[in-house]
Structures are given as C-alpha cells and as structure tokens.
Design a protein around this motif. Structure first.
Motif, mmCIF file in Angstrom:
data_model
loop_
_atom_site.group_PDB
_atom_site.id
_atom_site.type_symbol
_atom_site.label_atom_id
_atom_site.label_comp_id
_atom_site.label_asym_id
_atom_site.label_seq_id
_atom_site.Cartn_x
_atom_site.Cartn_y
_atom_site.Cartn_z
ATOM 1 N N ILE A 109 -6.486 0.522 -4.789
ATOM 2 C CA ILE A 109 -7.854 0.339 -4.290
ATOM 3 C C ILE A 109 -7.854 -0.382 -2.945
ATOM 4 C CG2 ILE A 109 -10.106 -0.727 -4.744
ATOM 5 C CD1 ILE A 109 -9.445 1.624 -6.593
ATOM 6 N N TRP A 110 -7.079 -1.441 -2.846
ATOM 7 C CA TRP A 110 -7.092 -2.261 -1.624
ATOM 8 C C TRP A 110 -6.385 -1.563 -0.470
ATOM 9 C CZ3 TRP A 110 -9.796 -6.096 0.196
ATOM 10 C CH2 TRP A 110 -9.330 -6.787 1.322
ATOM 11 N N GLN A 111 -5.319 -0.800 -0.764
ATOM 12 C CA GLN A 111 -4.517 -0.121 0.260
ATOM 13 C C GLN A 111 -3.979 -1.130 1.287
ATOM 14 O OE1 GLN A 111 -3.746 3.438 0.691
ATOM 15 N NE2 GLN A 111 -4.208 3.202 -1.496
ATOM 16 N N PRO A 112 -3.041 -1.983 0.860
ATOM 17 C CA PRO A 112 -2.540 -3.037 1.759
ATOM 18 C C PRO A 112 -1.837 -2.460 2.985
ATOM 19 C CG PRO A 112 -1.172 -2.856 -0.215
ATOM 20 C CD PRO A 112 -2.366 -1.998 -0.449
ATOM 21 N N CYS A 113 -2.079 -3.114 4.121
ATOM 22 C CA CYS A 113 -1.430 -2.762 5.386
ATOM 23 C C CYS A 113 -1.602 -3.960 6.311
ATOM 24 C CB CYS A 113 -2.054 -1.500 5.984
ATOM 25 S SG CYS A 113 -3.811 -1.644 6.323
ATOM 26 N N GLU A 122 -3.643 -4.415 8.680
ATOM 27 C CA GLU A 122 -5.066 -4.749 8.874
ATOM 28 C C GLU A 122 -5.702 -5.276 7.597
ATOM 29 O OE1 GLU A 122 -3.720 -1.768 9.788
ATOM 30 O OE2 GLU A 122 -3.446 -2.476 11.857
ATOM 31 N N ARG A 123 -5.103 -4.969 6.447
ATOM 32 C CA ARG A 123 -5.627 -5.422 5.158
ATOM 33 C C ARG A 123 -4.493 -6.115 4.384
ATOM 34 N NH1 ARG A 123 -7.963 -0.564 5.481
ATOM 35 N NH2 ARG A 123 -6.297 0.392 4.247
ATOM 36 N N PRO A 124 -4.111 -7.316 4.799
ATOM 37 C CA PRO A 124 -3.012 -7.990 4.094
ATOM 38 C C PRO A 124 -3.386 -8.292 2.647
ATOM 39 C CG PRO A 124 -4.075 -9.473 5.658
ATOM 40 C CD PRO A 124 -4.635 -8.106 5.913
ATOM 41 N N MET A 125 -2.360 -8.279 1.800
ATOM 42 C CA MET A 125 -2.593 -8.479 0.367
ATOM 43 C C MET A 125 -1.517 -9.378 -0.215
ATOM 44 S SD MET A 125 -2.865 -5.654 -2.689
ATOM 45 C CE MET A 125 -3.320 -6.157 -4.365
ATOM 46 N N ILE A 126 -1.944 -10.215 -1.137
ATOM 47 C CA ILE A 126 -1.036 -11.087 -1.897
ATOM 48 C C ILE A 126 -1.177 -10.729 -3.364
ATOM 49 C CG2 ILE A 126 -0.498 -13.470 -2.555
ATOM 50 C CD1 ILE A 126 -1.934 -14.293 0.100
ATOM 51 N N ILE A 127 -0.050 -10.571 -4.024
ATOM 52 C CA ILE A 127 -0.064 -10.456 -5.490
ATOM 53 C C ILE A 127 0.561 -11.726 -6.035
ATOM 54 C CG2 ILE A 127 0.897 -9.274 -7.482
ATOM 55 C CD1 ILE A 127 0.507 -6.670 -6.065
#
Length: 549
Positions: free
Chosen positions: A197-201, A203-208
C-alpha cells in the motif's frame, strides 16, 4: 512459587534458522536512534510529564544529538496534542530533526494525529496493531485476514493524508506489535501487505518496526527472528528495519545488540530504560557499549551527570546508583584488590596510551565524571585505595610500607564508624596519624648545620615541645643521623631510621617537598612520620620528629 512451573508455563518456541549468520557479525557503526522517552516513556510514568518537563526533556534529547524523537501519542490526550503543536508553532524543531507520533489503527485517531502535525517540516507517522495469536484471539477477536485488513486500510488512509499535505516531508512507520511472539510467516505477510500500500521509495521512506513488545525468549531467538524477516522481506532494500526491545527478562540491551547484528538499522528506546513494566531498552547503555569498543555512537553523553539529573527530574524516577555507565557508583571501587589494580593502571599509564585500565572499560573523564568517584574507602578497602585518594587530592605518593600502615588505621576507623570514609576524613586521619597536625610533640622552628673537621655534621636546632622551646644538638654523618642523634637524647626508647623517601609536590623549582620516615624501636615496633616543607631538609627533620614524637 510453584514447584512444577511447567504445569502452568510453557517455553516459547524457537525459530528454525540453522544457517544463521548474525553470530559472526560485528557492530562497526552506530544504528539510527529513536528516543521514545516523550511518548512510550511518558506513558509509563505514574504522573506523566507536564509541558515544562517535556520541553526540558526535549532540549536534553537535542543536546545529546538525537535526530529522531517520538514526541507524543497526540490522539490519546489533549496534553500530548498540545505538545506537538507547541513544538511546531514555536519553531522548536531543528531542520535536521524528525519528530514522530504514534497512532492506533482507527480512522478518527489517525485524523486527529494528522491535525496535530499540521505545518511540520518533517514527520513520521507511526501506526501499530497487534498481530500475535493471543491478541488476535483474546483481545481483538479477529482472524488473520481481519488483522491485515485493519493494517492496510489504515495505511491507505495515512498515505492519502500524506499526499494531501505535501508541504511536510512524510515518513511512515508500521509496527506489527507483539512481533516477537507472532508467527514469522504472518509477520512477513502483514508487513508485505502494508508495504504494498505504501510503496516505499526515496520520496516515500518507510520504517518497519519489529518490537519485542514483551520479552518471551532469549536474545538469540529474537536475533533469529530479525534475520529471518530481513532475509525474506521482499522490499528489504527499500525500508529501514527498526527494533523496539522491552526488558521483561532483563535482556533488552542484548536483544537490541543482537538484532543489529542480525540486520536491524534502527533502535528505539529510552534514556536509562524507562518504559512499561520493566522498561524499554536503555539507549545510554547501548551507546556507551559502542563507545567502549571504539565505535562512535553519534550521541553525546560527555556530561553524563547532567543527563542523569534532567532525566530524574523529568521522570521523577531515580537512576540506579549502579546503572551501567551512568550510575553514581558505576566507576567506583571499594574492594581493596580492585583499588590496587586501578592504582597500578594509573601509575603505568602514559598520556598518549590507548585506554587499558583494570576494572574501568572507559575513561570516566570522557563522560564528565571525575576520578574522585573511582575509588572510595570503607572497611573493605585496602592500602591502594587510601593511597590513591591521598595522591590524587594532595599529591603525596606514599611508599608501599606506609600504604600498608595507613590502610590498617583506615580500616579500624571505618569499622568503628560503620560507614564510608569521606575524602576529608581520610586526610584528617592521615594528618593526625603522621604528624602533619601542628600540635605534634616536636616542631622544628629553626636549624643550622655545619661540617666538622672529622667529616661529621653538626646540627643545632630550636624545637618547640609541649613544655616550651628547647635547643637540640646532634652529630652524625648526615643531616638525618645528626637529628636522630640529638633527639634520641630526649627519648627513653632507642630507635633507628629504617625507611626514608622524599619527592617534590610539583614541577616548579619553588615547589614544596614531602619526606617520609619510618623509625624502628628497640621493642620491635615502628612508626612513620611525614614532613612537608619548601625546604626538603626541614621536611626530613620534621618527618623524623613526627615519627618519634
């Protein structure tokens, strides 16, 4: 306690990872740090911090160098909401610092969370929902598909709200809460679904975040879980893996370190481990562990005492005196054998040497602690501890035999008092025992010496005694033997000078000197005297007088 605890409790199953690679890894650089003191730590306080204490803590975290700080659970209370607004409205957030806020997977709470972040330059929205079988069954009454639907639905809303507010640089964090006792395959499945859903990249950093919400097994099992996840998660290179260890089994620090070895990029915790139940992992301990291995933690604890003071004031909880690295007794040795080893280490150390010190893995001065706290004296202390304190505070390098003599008197005094001896009490005992108190039996006033034709030296001195002033005369092959010859005529107990030592108390030519003399009496007893004077000869004569007086 039960005699057969297996009837009530069962061991948590380990994960099958026979080709694990983390045991061979070394930590060569600091992880990313997230302080959760203002959110997780604050929620664990009997009396949560007010705005003033939160701001004081915020300033401390900035001073320590934290770049990611979880500041609040803004939908949980108006106080938390207002604190986020205060940081933003008063422009208190440096450009290189990212604030983070937590929210549950509920639409109204997510909307309230975004309202609190309006106008922030950079922010991380942290979403969590529990994933373990116990929580699915007992707490939420949901199956796996429903738990995934909850997480993905909330993630979709968060992405939409981020895109509607492009003036803020957004980062998204997702936590499968209770990860450490969630089936490894299901933890992967829900995180894959959220990431889709988030599609990390870029421009859209993501932390799990993979939390040890409650410690349920040994740290090696947690490391296996982290490595398994990192190996099998399809977007591993596109996300930051964070860990959030709690300390229920007392192994939170080990869990964090092994998790980093297993592939984690970031560690979440609190200063000194404050948090629910037995607390979160202690970030001070983790950072100092790295520092002691020559790895920069990218955090600054050079004034550890101030850090302790602020945290205790804000949390209204004491830091244990033997807390690793930071407790007021963390570098203190009372034991005689420990003190002896430390003293020898300091005696042998050269200014440019690498740090190698018995019982002291780091130099206390690096974190703003004085050496005065390293060695403290009680009835368990030996000769080296007392001698080291006398040397550090007064410059006197006691001969070994004098160290032994003085330690006996120190132990007697400490035993009789039943408590630790202060530095001042130690010095006063030394002065009174070895004649440095100016009320001694014999006090040298003036002296004159001259060589005789027979090679002997003649000494004439004026000495203040308990009965007034007396003239002393003596002959000998040197100054001390002449003084001994003269003073022996005043005494009933014959003696000989058994030990003599002297040294300067400074490097300047006008520095004072100290002399140490031990006299052996005919009955087998001995006594030390110490003299201090700008004239080494006067110091030596007075030391003799103090020994026999």
């Amino acid at each position: 306690m039960l005699k057969q605890p297996a009837q009530k409790y069962q061991p948590f199953p380990a994960i099958s990872l026979p080709d694990r690679r983390w045991p061979e890894q070394r930590i060569t650089h600091a992880p990313r740090w997230l302080s959760t003191d203002l959110r997780d730590g604050n929620q664990a306080l009997a009396e949560p911090m007010d705005s003033a204490r939160k701001l004081q803590f915020w300033d401390l975290l900035l001073g320590c160098g934290f770049k990611e700080i979880e500041v609040a659970f803004p939908s949980a209370s108006q106080t938390d909401f207002q604190f986020v607004r205060q940081l933003i409205d008063e422009n208190r957030i440096p450009d290189d610092v990212t604030i983070q806020v937590l929210t549950q997977a509920r639409e109204d709470l997510i909307l309230r969370t975004f309202e609190s972040l309006r106008g922030a330059k950079t922010a991380t929205v942290h979403l969590y929902n529990a994933t373990a079988p116990l929580f699915r069954r007992l707490v939420f009454g949901m199956d796996k598909d429903q738990i995934i639907a909850l997480a993905t639905r909330s993630t979709r809303l968060i992405r939409q709200l981020c895109e509607e507010n492009p003036q803020t640089r957004w980062q998204y964090e997702y936590s499968p809460e209770t990860f450490c006792f969630t089936e490894p395959e299901f933890a992967l499945e829900i995180c894959e679904a959220v990431a889709d859903i988030w599609q990390p990249c870029a421009e859209r950093p993501m932390i799990i975040n993979l939390p040890a919400t409650v410690e349920v097994n040994t740290p090696n099992v947690y490391a296996d879980q982290i490595e398994y996840f990192c190996r099998h998660f399809s977007r591993r290179s596109e996300v930051c893996i964070s860990v959030h260890p709690h300390n229920d089994r007392g192994t939170g620090v080990a869990c964090a370190e092994l998790a980093v070895m297993a592939g984690a990029d970031r560690v979440e915790g609190c200063l000194f481990g404050n948090g629910e139940r037995t607390g979160n992992v202690c970030l001070v301990t983790l950072a100092m562990n790295l520092y002691s291995q020559g790895v920069s933690p990218d955090l600054d604890f050079s004034d550890m005492n101030q850090v302790v003071e602020v945290v205790e004031s804000c949390n209204q909880l004491p830091v244990h005196p033997r807390h690793p690295w930071a407790g007021r007794l963390a570098y203190t040795a009372f034991s005689g054998s420990h003190q002896d080893a430390i003293k020898k280490g300091f005696d042998a150390r050269q200014p440019d040497d690498r740090w190698e010190m018995p019982y002291l893995p780091v130099d206390p001065q690096d974190i703003g602690c004085s050496y005065e706290a390293v060695i403290r004296v009680n009835s368990q202390s030996g000769k080296s501890g007392s001698a080291w304190l006398i040397e550090q505070n007064h410059g006197l390098k006691l001969p070994r035999a004098l160290q032994q003599d003085f330690s006996q008197h120190v132990q007697q005094e400490a035993d009789s008092q039943g408590k630790e001896m202060t530095q001042n009490a130690l010095w006063q005992l030394f002065r009174s025992r070895y004649g440095l108190v100016p009320t001694g039996h014999f006090i040298l006033q003036t002296y004159r010496s001259e060589s005789q034709q027979d090679g002997q030296l003649r000494l004439a001195a004026t000495v203040v005694t308990g009965g007034g002033t007396r003239q002393l005369e003596g002959h000998g092959n040197g100054l001390l033997s002449a003084a001994a010859n003269g003073i022996s005529r005043w005494l009933d107990k014959p003696f000989v000078i058994k030990d003599y030592h002297e040294h300067s108390l400074g490097e300047r030519s006008d520095s004072r000197s100290v002399a140490y003399i031990r006299c052996l009496f005919q009955d087998g007893t001995s006594r030390w005297g110490v003299g201090i004077d700008s004239d080494v000869a006067r110091a030596s004569i007075q030391a003799l007088f103090n020994a026999v007086g």
